[in-house]
Design a protein around this motif. Structure first.
Motif, mmCIF file in Angstrom:
data_model
loop_
_atom_site.group_PDB
_atom_site.id
_atom_site.type_symbol
_atom_site.label_atom_id
_atom_site.label_comp_id
_atom_site.label_asym_id
_atom_site.label_seq_id
_atom_site.Cartn_x
_atom_site.Cartn_y
_atom_site.Cartn_z
ATOM 1 N N TYR A 1 10.565 2.983 0.335
ATOM 2 C CA TYR A 1 10.895 2.581 1.700
ATOM 3 C C TYR A 1 12.392 2.589 1.987
ATOM 4 N N LYS A 2 13.198 2.410 0.974
ATOM 5 C CA LYS A 2 14.640 2.347 1.188
ATOM 6 C C LYS A 2 15.265 3.730 1.336
ATOM 7 N N LYS A 3 14.545 4.764 0.893
ATOM 8 C CA LYS A 3 15.116 6.107 0.909
ATOM 9 C C LYS A 3 14.361 7.092 1.806
ATOM 10 N N GLU A 4 13.116 6.798 2.109
ATOM 11 C CA GLU A 4 12.300 7.734 2.875
ATOM 12 C C GLU A 4 11.874 7.129 4.205
ATOM 13 N N ALA A 5 11.908 7.957 5.231
ATOM 14 C CA ALA A 5 11.504 7.519 6.568
ATOM 15 C C ALA A 5 9.996 7.723 6.718
ATOM 16 N N VAL A 6 9.269 6.633 6.893
ATOM 17 C CA VAL A 6 7.825 6.715 7.092
ATOM 18 C C VAL A 6 7.437 5.845 8.283
ATOM 19 N N ILE A 30 0.828 -1.204 0.000
ATOM 20 C CA ILE A 30 0.000 0.000 0.000
ATOM 21 C C ILE A 30 0.862 1.253 0.000
ATOM 22 N N PHE A 31 1.835 1.294 0.910
ATOM 23 C CA PHE A 31 2.615 2.522 1.083
ATOM 24 C C PHE A 31 3.646 2.750 -0.007
ATOM 25 N N THR A 32 4.096 1.680 -0.638
ATOM 26 C CA THR A 32 5.104 1.859 -1.681
ATOM 27 C C THR A 32 4.521 2.579 -2.895
ATOM 28 N N SER A 33 3.191 2.677 -2.947
ATOM 29 C CA SER A 33 2.557 3.446 -4.015
ATOM 30 C C SER A 33 2.907 4.931 -3.910
ATOM 31 N N PHE A 34 3.281 5.369 -2.702
ATOM 32 C CA PHE A 34 3.582 6.780 -2.475
ATOM 33 C C PHE A 34 5.021 7.038 -2.050
ATOM 34 N N TYR A 35 5.691 6.007 -1.520
ATOM 35 C CA TYR A 35 7.005 6.218 -0.921
ATOM 36 C C TYR A 35 7.992 5.123 -1.310
ATOM 37 N N TYR A 95 4.176 14.707 2.184
ATOM 38 C CA TYR A 95 3.004 13.941 1.777
ATOM 39 C C TYR A 95 2.632 14.255 0.330
ATOM 40 N N PRO A 96 2.016 13.295 -0.370
ATOM 41 C CA PRO A 96 1.750 13.462 -1.806
ATOM 42 C C PRO A 96 1.041 14.763 -2.176
ATOM 43 N N ILE A 97 -0.053 15.085 -1.502
ATOM 44 C CA ILE A 97 -0.801 16.294 -1.852
ATOM 45 C C ILE A 97 0.006 17.546 -1.513
ATOM 46 N N GLU A 98 0.757 17.518 -0.435
ATOM 47 C CA GLU A 98 1.608 18.655 -0.085
ATOM 48 C C GLU A 98 2.674 18.883 -1.141
#
Length: 229
Positions: free
Chosen positions: A67-72, A60-65, A217-220
């Motif tokens: 994971y290897k480069k961004e802290a979520v 789900i989250f990899t659609s937006f981020y 965040y995507p919209i931001e």
């Protein structure tokens, strides 16, 4: 809640959706004791199958981020299978239609898992057509029907009509096998119809996310770029 995710649809989500459907048939389903929704659901899969749950969360989250480069970080993610057996084999039967509502979640979505489903049994998104859309007269009627199968069909029909009259449809997503959709939990939406197939239940894999933290965040990010134009 703040809208931080775009509406998204991903076709051919699972490499082997038939395997997921087969898996779903071995799980226990229960009716909601309060009648908040029709049909039956499993417990959240983190209690049943943590490895599957975690892989689904990452999908789900990899659609937006990345994971290897961004802290979520996320909290209170609920993932479950949901089955709806139609009350009749008719699209016109008001009992098969969903109520417009919004979820108590930051992000919500589902994967359609009924092969050969009627496309019209998907999901629609709405925006308010009036200032006050918080009518609650339908809640008691809805719960009484979904929990106890008690219904005054004239009252039910008129109340649903009143509920829908407060909104304008903005998106209509067809029920296409193995398609994943997601949207902000604050988006008003409704199941179009639970009569999905002449011989099968309307099966979906649902997910609801309560909290999420990231550097952006995507919209931001989108708003930031558009303001430069």
């Amino acid at each position: 809640m703040t809208k931080i995710f775009p509406i998204m649809s991903v076709n051919n989500f699972f490499p082997d959706p038939d395997k997921i459907v087969k898996y779903s048939k071995n799980l226990k389903y229960e009716q909601d004791p309060d009648g908040r929704y029709p049909g039956v659901r499993t417990k959240s899969l983190n209690y049943i199958d943590p490895p599957f749950f975690n892989k689904m969360a990452h999908a789900i989250f990899t659609s937006f981020y990345n994971y290897k480069k961004e802290a979520v970080a996320w909290k209170n993610l609920y993932i479950c299978f949901h089955k709806n057996t139609p009350y009749s084999k008719s699209f016109d039967d008001v009992r098969n239609k969903g109520w417009i509502h919004k979820d108590d979640a930051l992000l919500a979505g589902m994967v359609y898992l009924t092969k050969g489903a009627f496309p019209e049994s998907g999901t629609a998104l709405y925006k308010p057509a009036v200032k006050n859309v918080k009518g609650k007269e339908h809640v008691k009627i809805k719960k009484k029907f979904y929990r106890h199968n008690i219904i005054d069909i004239k009252e039910y029909t008129q109340t649903m009509k009143n509920n829908h009259s407060r909104f304008i449809k903005t998106h209509e997503i067809k029920n296409t096998y193995n398609t994943m959709i997601m949207y902000n939990g604050s988006e008003y939406h409704a199941m179009q119809n639970m009569y999905a197939h002449p011989k099968k239940d309307r099966l979906t894999l649902l997910f609801f996310l309560e909290g999420f933290k990231a550097d952006s965040y995507p919209i931001e990010r989108l708003d930031r770029i558009l303001k430069q134009i």
